[in-house]
Design an enzyme around this catalytic site. Sequence first.
Site, mmCIF file in Angstrom:
data_model
loop_
_atom_site.group_PDB
_atom_site.id
_atom_site.type_symbol
_atom_site.label_atom_id
_atom_site.label_comp_id
_atom_site.label_asym_id
_atom_site.label_seq_id
_atom_site.Cartn_x
_atom_site.Cartn_y
_atom_site.Cartn_z
ATOM 1 N N GLY A 1 -9.789 -22.627 11.455
ATOM 2 C CA GLY A 1 -10.288 -23.957 11.150
ATOM 3 C C GLY A 1 -9.106 -24.841 10.816
ATOM 4 O O GLY A 1 -8.182 -24.422 10.093
ATOM 5 N N ALA B 1 -8.551 -25.197 6.949
ATOM 6 C CA ALA B 1 -7.965 -24.033 6.290
ATOM 7 C C ALA B 1 -6.506 -23.866 6.680
ATOM 8 O O ALA B 1 -5.653 -23.559 5.834
ATOM 9 C CB ALA B 1 -8.754 -22.777 6.653
ATOM 10 N N ASN B 2 -6.202 -24.067 7.968
ATOM 11 C CA ASN B 2 -4.810 -23.948 8.408
ATOM 12 C C ASN B 2 -3.903 -24.909 7.642
ATOM 13 O O ASN B 2 -2.810 -24.547 7.194
ATOM 14 C CB ASN B 2 -4.697 -24.242 9.907
ATOM 15 C CG ASN B 2 -5.382 -23.206 10.775
ATOM 16 O OD1 ASN B 2 -5.693 -22.109 10.329
ATOM 17 N ND2 ASN B 2 -5.630 -23.567 12.015
ATOM 18 N N THR C 1 2.834 -36.370 17.468
ATOM 19 C CA THR C 1 3.502 -35.118 17.840
ATOM 20 C C THR C 1 3.594 -35.039 19.363
ATOM 21 O O THR C 1 2.673 -35.428 20.079
ATOM 22 C CB THR C 1 2.751 -33.905 17.279
ATOM 23 O OG1 THR C 1 1.398 -33.916 17.742
ATOM 24 C CG2 THR C 1 2.758 -33.920 15.756
ATOM 25 N N LEU C 2 4.717 -34.499 19.848
ATOM 26 C CA LEU C 2 5.031 -34.508 21.275
ATOM 27 C C LEU C 2 5.205 -33.102 21.835
ATOM 28 O O LEU C 2 5.906 -32.902 22.830
ATOM 29 C CB LEU C 2 6.309 -35.323 21.515
ATOM 30 C CG LEU C 2 6.338 -36.742 20.927
ATOM 31 C CD1 LEU C 2 7.723 -37.364 21.063
ATOM 32 C CD2 LEU C 2 5.294 -37.624 21.600
ATOM 33 N N GLY D 1 9.016 -32.535 20.338
ATOM 34 C CA GLY D 1 9.221 -32.885 18.940
ATOM 35 C C GLY D 1 8.158 -33.832 18.411
ATOM 36 O O GLY D 1 6.967 -33.663 18.665
ATOM 37 N N ASP E 1 2.226 -18.325 21.189
ATOM 38 C CA ASP E 1 0.882 -18.775 20.820
ATOM 39 C C ASP E 1 1.032 -20.106 20.087
ATOM 40 O O ASP E 1 1.614 -20.155 19.003
ATOM 41 C CB ASP E 1 0.214 -17.738 19.916
ATOM 42 C CG ASP E 1 -1.231 -18.082 19.577
ATOM 43 O OD1 ASP E 1 -1.704 -19.166 19.975
ATOM 44 O OD2 ASP E 1 -1.890 -17.272 18.901
ATOM 45 N N ASP F 1 -1.356 -27.866 13.008
ATOM 46 C CA ASP F 1 -1.854 -27.807 11.633
ATOM 47 C C ASP F 1 -0.738 -27.408 10.673
ATOM 48 O O ASP F 1 -0.657 -27.918 9.547
ATOM 49 C CB ASP F 1 -3.001 -26.801 11.525
ATOM 50 C CG ASP F 1 -4.152 -27.126 12.457
ATOM 51 O OD1 ASP F 1 -4.325 -28.313 12.789
ATOM 52 O OD2 ASP F 1 -4.869 -26.189 12.851
#
Length: 289
Positions: free
Chosen positions: A38, A41-42, A205-206, A210, A231, A237
């Site tokens: 979630g 949570a992350n 965010t890119l 970056g 991954d 997050d």
Amino acid sequence: MTIWNLGSINADMIYDVPHLPGPGETLSANRLDRYLGGKGANMSVAAARAGAQVAHIGAVGPDGRWALDRLTEYGVDTRHITGVEVPTGHAIIAVDAQGENNIILFPGSNHAITQGQLGQALSSALQGDVLVMQNETNLQVEAAKMGRDQGLTVCYAAAPFQADAVQAVLPYLDFLILNEIEAEQLQQATGQSVTDLEVEHVIVTLGSKGARYYHRGAATDFPAHKVKAVDTTGAGDTFTGYVLAGMDRGMPMAQVISQANRAAALMVTRHGTADVIPDLKEVREARLD
């Protein structure tokens, strides 16, 4: 100070399958892993591991005790997470040998948070505390209004992206974080680029390129570290949690974003979500290009 996170709590059920199932197909999985997940949570775990005091506002069902225990173990204050009768939110994720996946997401208890619960939690917040939300719970607008009225720094991570949801909270935001595609979608919906928004701080965010930080329209680029990604789940997050923690400690924004970039780079080298988010010591000591 405290970071208050109105955030989702999910069980990520990841099934290793020989191929993605087709219509009507019954398929045996090779393996099942259950992770705490979630976006909410992350972010709570990331901010706590970055050294911040984090209070999570959310809900779990009768099957969610393990998630509370896990969040507590990672240093998150769970006193404002309520138990409800609706099952805990979860994602059923099938992943094949090539890394392709499909996902079934059940919001569950993440949409069962009450206004009374929210008000009771934020009654303990102090002026200057940080409030963050994502688009995986109910009561986002109510929380943003309450945060603005109480003098909190109101932040929004615009994912999963819905233009209407972002537009509804925009008038109350001090900080907006979104990715490059979401920024384009927001511009299409509103006719405004990120430089036109009346939000003091914006980070776009890119991915592997970056991040770009906008402060009252002026842009600064921060390159990403070059790593071998296995991954990318939870990397955004992790970045957001580290940004919030750095802000909360009063670090200069350039240092905040650079440290968050390091955390995200380390995160993509690991399989999993909240359970594998790096702590501050790991981020500082990691050897990255």
